[in-house]
Each structure stands twice: as structure tokens, then as C-alpha cells.
Design a protein around this motif. Structure first.
Motif, PDB file in Angstrom:
ATOM      1  N   ASP A 360     -26.482 -16.226 -15.584  1.00  0.00           N
ATOM      2  CA  ASP A 360     -25.436 -17.167 -15.208  1.00  0.00           C
ATOM      3  C   ASP A 360     -24.185 -16.390 -14.786  1.00  0.00           C
ATOM      4  O   ASP A 360     -23.994 -15.235 -15.172  1.00  0.00           O
ATOM      5  CB  ASP A 360     -25.087 -18.070 -16.405  1.00  0.00           C
ATOM      6  CG  ASP A 360     -26.239 -18.983 -16.791  1.00  0.00           C
ATOM      7  OD1 ASP A 360     -27.008 -19.364 -15.889  1.00  0.00           O
ATOM      8  OD2 ASP A 360     -26.369 -19.293 -17.987  1.00  0.00           O
ATOM      9  N   VAL A 361     -23.379 -17.016 -13.974  1.00  0.00           N
ATOM     10  CA  VAL A 361     -22.151 -16.368 -13.501  1.00  0.00           C
ATOM     11  C   VAL A 361     -20.955 -17.035 -14.172  1.00  0.00           C
ATOM     12  O   VAL A 361     -20.813 -18.261 -14.133  1.00  0.00           O
ATOM     13  CB  VAL A 361     -22.024 -16.464 -11.965  1.00  0.00           C
ATOM     14  CG1 VAL A 361     -20.701 -15.868 -11.509  1.00  0.00           C
ATOM     15  CG2 VAL A 361     -23.194 -15.753 -11.303  1.00  0.00           C
ATOM     16  N   SER A 362     -20.111 -16.230 -14.797  1.00  0.00           N
ATOM     17  CA  SER A 362     -18.891 -16.749 -15.424  1.00  0.00           C
ATOM     18  C   SER A 362     -17.684 -16.309 -14.607  1.00  0.00           C
ATOM     19  O   SER A 362     -17.535 -15.135 -14.259  1.00  0.00           O
ATOM     20  CB  SER A 362     -18.761 -16.210 -16.855  1.00  0.00           C
ATOM     21  OG  SER A 362     -17.529 -16.599 -17.405  1.00  0.00           O
ATOM     22  N   GLU A 363     -16.838 -17.269 -14.268  1.00  0.00           N
ATOM     23  CA  GLU A 363     -15.649 -16.975 -13.461  1.00  0.00           C
ATOM     24  C   GLU A 363     -14.364 -17.303 -14.214  1.00  0.00           C
ATOM     25  O   GLU A 363     -13.319 -17.546 -13.606  1.00  0.00           O
ATOM     26  CB  GLU A 363     -15.719 -17.750 -12.149  1.00  0.00           C
ATOM     27  CG  GLU A 363     -16.919 -17.360 -11.276  1.00  0.00           C
ATOM     28  CD  GLU A 363     -16.959 -18.138  -9.981  1.00  0.00           C
ATOM     29  OE1 GLU A 363     -16.161 -19.092  -9.844  1.00  0.00           O
ATOM     30  OE2 GLU A 363     -17.773 -17.798  -9.100  1.00  0.00           O
ATOM     31  N   ILE A 364     -14.405 -17.321 -15.547  1.00  0.00           N
ATOM     32  CA  ILE A 364     -13.204 -17.595 -16.330  1.00  0.00           C
ATOM     33  C   ILE A 364     -12.258 -16.398 -16.220  1.00  0.00           C
ATOM     34  O   ILE A 364     -12.609 -15.278 -16.598  1.00  0.00           O
ATOM     35  CB  ILE A 364     -13.558 -17.840 -17.807  1.00  0.00           C
ATOM     36  CG1 ILE A 364     -14.506 -19.060 -17.924  1.00  0.00           C
ATOM     37  CG2 ILE A 364     -12.304 -18.024 -18.643  1.00  0.00           C
ATOM     38  CD1 ILE A 364     -15.014 -19.295 -19.332  1.00  0.00           C
ATOM     39  N   PRO A 365     -11.051 -16.585 -15.685  1.00  0.00           N
ATOM     40  CA  PRO A 365     -10.119 -15.453 -15.531  1.00  0.00           C
ATOM     41  C   PRO A 365      -9.508 -15.071 -16.882  1.00  0.00           C
ATOM     42  O   PRO A 365      -9.212 -15.922 -17.717  1.00  0.00           O
ATOM     43  CB  PRO A 365      -9.064 -16.005 -14.580  1.00  0.00           C
ATOM     44  CG  PRO A 365      -9.075 -17.479 -14.837  1.00  0.00           C
ATOM     45  CD  PRO A 365     -10.493 -17.841 -15.157  1.00  0.00           C
ATOM     46  N   MET A 366      -9.358 -13.789 -17.097  1.00  0.00           N
ATOM     47  CA  MET A 366      -8.737 -13.281 -18.330  1.00  0.00           C
ATOM     48  C   MET A 366      -7.709 -12.215 -17.957  1.00  0.00           C
ATOM     49  O   MET A 366      -7.865 -11.498 -16.976  1.00  0.00           O
ATOM     50  CB  MET A 366      -9.795 -12.679 -19.253  1.00  0.00           C
ATOM     51  CG  MET A 366     -10.823 -13.662 -19.782  1.00  0.00           C
ATOM     52  SD  MET A 366     -10.110 -14.912 -20.866  1.00  0.00           S
ATOM     53  CE  MET A 366      -9.676 -13.891 -22.286  1.00  0.00           C
TER      54      MET A 366
END
Length: 375
Positions: A360-366
Motif C-alpha cells: 500500500d502507498v501512504s502519503e501522510i506528510p510528516m
């Protein structure tokens, strides 16, 4: 009391000389071991071959376990004659070979004498190193004994029901062909093996159609048999209907695949080849005789192409289907859509075909909050 012969005197009982051949007249129709057909008149030998040949064939006929209705060879012959038509061509051929092996292994057994231990020993001795084959034989033997119980009435229990197959571990095929490998095999199929006298390779007559079959197998995600036997009649209204032979006796599922530009290009290429060779054939990818390619022929073409380039990797034709499904998964295509294209009834089967774990691809910015604390 037997009636005294008026003709054919001196010949064994029920043997007659007719039209230049010795023939055996059975009291009731019996299955001829040589042909597998129910017959009363059974050919033994031609007159020119002599009485010694006739006597030898007669002895083999009367001593054949296939004519003993209690025997395992008889049960195998009856199953082959009456049940195999329920299966597809490739399954019929495989089951026919398996039944010959079973009949040979249990030649001295009556059908009611075979025990679970006998079956376990047969599978262990023959197929311990090939668990997948062992399971196929066990599945067929289960069907065979059900036939013996229900239709021949030779026993009341199925010895396969108590068979422990847990020791036959089958591993999932993890090989995934690469695009480069497929391209190399495809190109090698276009050229012959280098000639010893000149060291040159020549174009093969079958190479262009072989390339079409490879390309369409990848584009449609279809099994080899469904591509080999693909008919022009399946192409209409901008779609290709694929009804997999593997599902015809089970779910009966089919899929209509929209013809894209790439698929149309392969269709056009195949039709141009048919026109070039003057072929009128119902098949889209025929041999130069107009027939569908046989399974062995296609497999041989694939293996010869690999041999020409010295490829020893375990890459087989059916890997094209898995490669296509995996490529779609890599692109993020919906798993449900992939399952539909593969004509699978179970999502777990689809997961087996997708050879890579597609994350899966996670695009949550940190951001690093403590960096601001230093200022």
C-alpha cells in the motif's frame, strides 16, 4: 452341449475365419482391450499372419484382466470409456494416462481388494518427490472408486477417503518472468538455430504467429489453451469473449474483454499472416495447416526459443498470465477488477497469481517538530 461346427473346424472355440482374418465372437458384447470399444466380433490376426499369431493374441485377450469385470484394469477401462467425455480435452488426455498407470499398478487386484494402505504405498513409491502429481492421482482415484461403488457395484467403501495426504506438501510457484526474459524468448522464436555450416540463423515460418500468441496471452491474461483455440467468432462488437476451458465444468464464468488499440494490433497482425499463407481458418492464431496449435507444439516452440539463447531460468509459457496480473497490480488497478479479468471465483486465487507483494502507498506528510524548538 455346444453345437458342432459346420465350418471353421479346427479353430479354437468362438474363433472364426472371416474375410481373410481370424475373429473372436464373444457371447455378449465385451470391451476390446485393443480399442476400448464394446464389441462382439474382435479381430485377432489376419490370415496371412498365421495361426500362431492368432493363438497368441487370443491367449492375451482371454487372459487380459480388462475382460474380468471384477478387476481394477476393467474398472479403469470402463471409467475411461464412460466418464472421460465429461472433461475437457487436456484433462481427458491426462486422466487417460493416469488410468493406464493405475491399471498397470493394480493389475493383479480385484476392485474390492484395494485398501487404503495399497493406495498410500502406490502414491508414496511413485510420487513422493512430486507432491502435486500425487494429489492429482489421489483425486482421480477417488472418482474412480466412487464409480466402482456406484456403477460397478464392486465395493461399498472408498479407500481414498481415509488416505492421509498431509505429507505431500506443495509449494506455491514463486517464479515471476521479467519483461526482458519474455522479450528475449519472443525474439528467439523468430529465428532458427544457427546453422553449423554457415553459423547463420534464418527466420522461422512459425515465429511471427508465435509472437502473436505471446502478445495476446499477455494482453488478455488468458490461459494457453484459450489463446491457442481462440476463434474469430469470439471477436465481435469491439470485444473478445473469453470463456475459460477450466471453468466450463465448474463456475461457467466468462469475461468479455474490450479490444484496445494494442489488442487490435495483434488481431490485425494475425489476420495478415493468415492472408499471407492463404489460410481460411476459424482460429485467430492457426498453424500453417489451419488448425489450432496443440499444447505440445506451443510448449516445444517456447522451449526451443529458450534453448537458442541458452536460457536456463524456470520461465514457462503460463507465467505470462501471472506477469500481466502482477503488472496491473503494480499500477494500482483494483483487485476486484483483476479478479474479474482472471475469471476467478475467489479473491484468494487471484492473490496467488499476483506474484509480488504490492505494498500500500501512504502519503501522510510528516515534519520534524523538534527542529523548530532549536530556534
Amino acid at each position: 452341449m455346444n453345437r458342432q461346427r459346420k465350418t471353421n473346424r479346427g479353430l479354437p472355440r468362438r474363433v472364426y475365419l472371416k474375410n481373410g482374418a481370424y475373429r473372436y465372437l464373444a457371447a455378449v458384447p465385451m470391451r476390446n482391450p485393443a480399442t476400448g470399444k464394446m464389441q462382439r466380433w474382435i479381430h485377432l490376426a489376419f490370415q496371412a499372419e498365421g495361426e500362431s499369431k492368432m493363438l497368441a493374441v487370443l491367449a492375451a485377450l482371454l487372459g487380459s484382466p480388462q475382460i474380468d469385470e471384477r478387476s481394477m484394469p476393467y474398472a479403469c477401462a470402463e471409467f475411461k470409456a464412460t466418464k472421460l467425455d465429461d472433461y475437457g480435452k487436456e484433462t481427458r488426455e491426462a486422466y487417460g494416462r493416469y488410468l493406464d498407470v493405475i491399471a498397470d499398478e493394480f493389475e493383479d487386484f480385484n476392485a474390492n481388494q484395494v485398501t487404503t494402505k495399497d493406495c498410500a504405498g502406490f502414491l508414496r513409491d511413485r510420487f513422493k518427490s512430486t507432491p502435486n502429481t500425487a494429489k492429482k492421482y489421489a483425486a482421480l482415484m477417488s472418482k474412480l472408486f466412487k464409480f466402482i461403488i456406484g456403477e460397478l457395484g464392486q465395493r461399498q467403501d472408498n479407500p481414498i477417503d481415509q488416505l492421509d495426504m498431509s505429507g505431500y506438501k506443495t509449494s506455491r510457484r514463486e517464479v515471476l518472468a521479467t519483461h526482458a526474459q519474455v522479450q528475449a524468448i519472443r525474439a528467439a522464436g523468430m529465428m532458427s538455430k544457427e546453422r553449423k555450416d554457415t553459423g547463420a540463423s534464418l527466420p522461422t515460418a512459425s515465429g511471427p504467429m508465435f509472437a502473436c500468441i505471446i502478445d495476446m496471452s499477455y494482453l488478455l491474461w488468458a490461459r494457453a489453451i484459450d489463446i491457442r483455440t481462440l476463434k474469430e467468432a469470439q471477436i465481435e462488437h469491439g470485444r473478445i469473449r473469453i470463456k475459460p476451458s477450466k471453468t466450463q465444468k465448474s463456475s461457467g464464468k466468462a469475461v468479455d474483454i474490450t479490444i484496445t488499440r494494442d489488442i487490435q494490433e495483434v488481431i490485425d497482425r494475425a489476420r495478415a499472416l493468415k492472408l499471407k499463407y492463404g489460410l481460411i481458418s476459424p482460429f485467430l492464431f492457426p498453424t500453417q495447416k489451419g488448425n489450432a496449435y496443440a499444447r505440445s507444439s506451443l510448449g516445444s516452440m517456447w522451449d526451443r526459443a529458450k534453448e537458442r539463447i541458452g536460457m536456463t531460468d524456470d520461465v514457462v509459457f503460463k507465467d505470462l498470465r501471472a506477469l500481466a496480473a502482477t503488472d496491473a497490480a503494480r499500477r494500482g488497478e483494483d483487485r476486484g477488477a483483476i479478479q474479474k479479468r482472471l475469471v476467478h471465483t475467489s479473491s484468494s486465487t487471484t492473490d496467488i497469481y499476483i506474484k509480488e507483494v504490492v505494498p500500500d502507498v501512504s502519503e501522510i506528510p510528516m515534519a520534524l517538530p523538534w527542529l523548530d524548538m532549536d530556534t
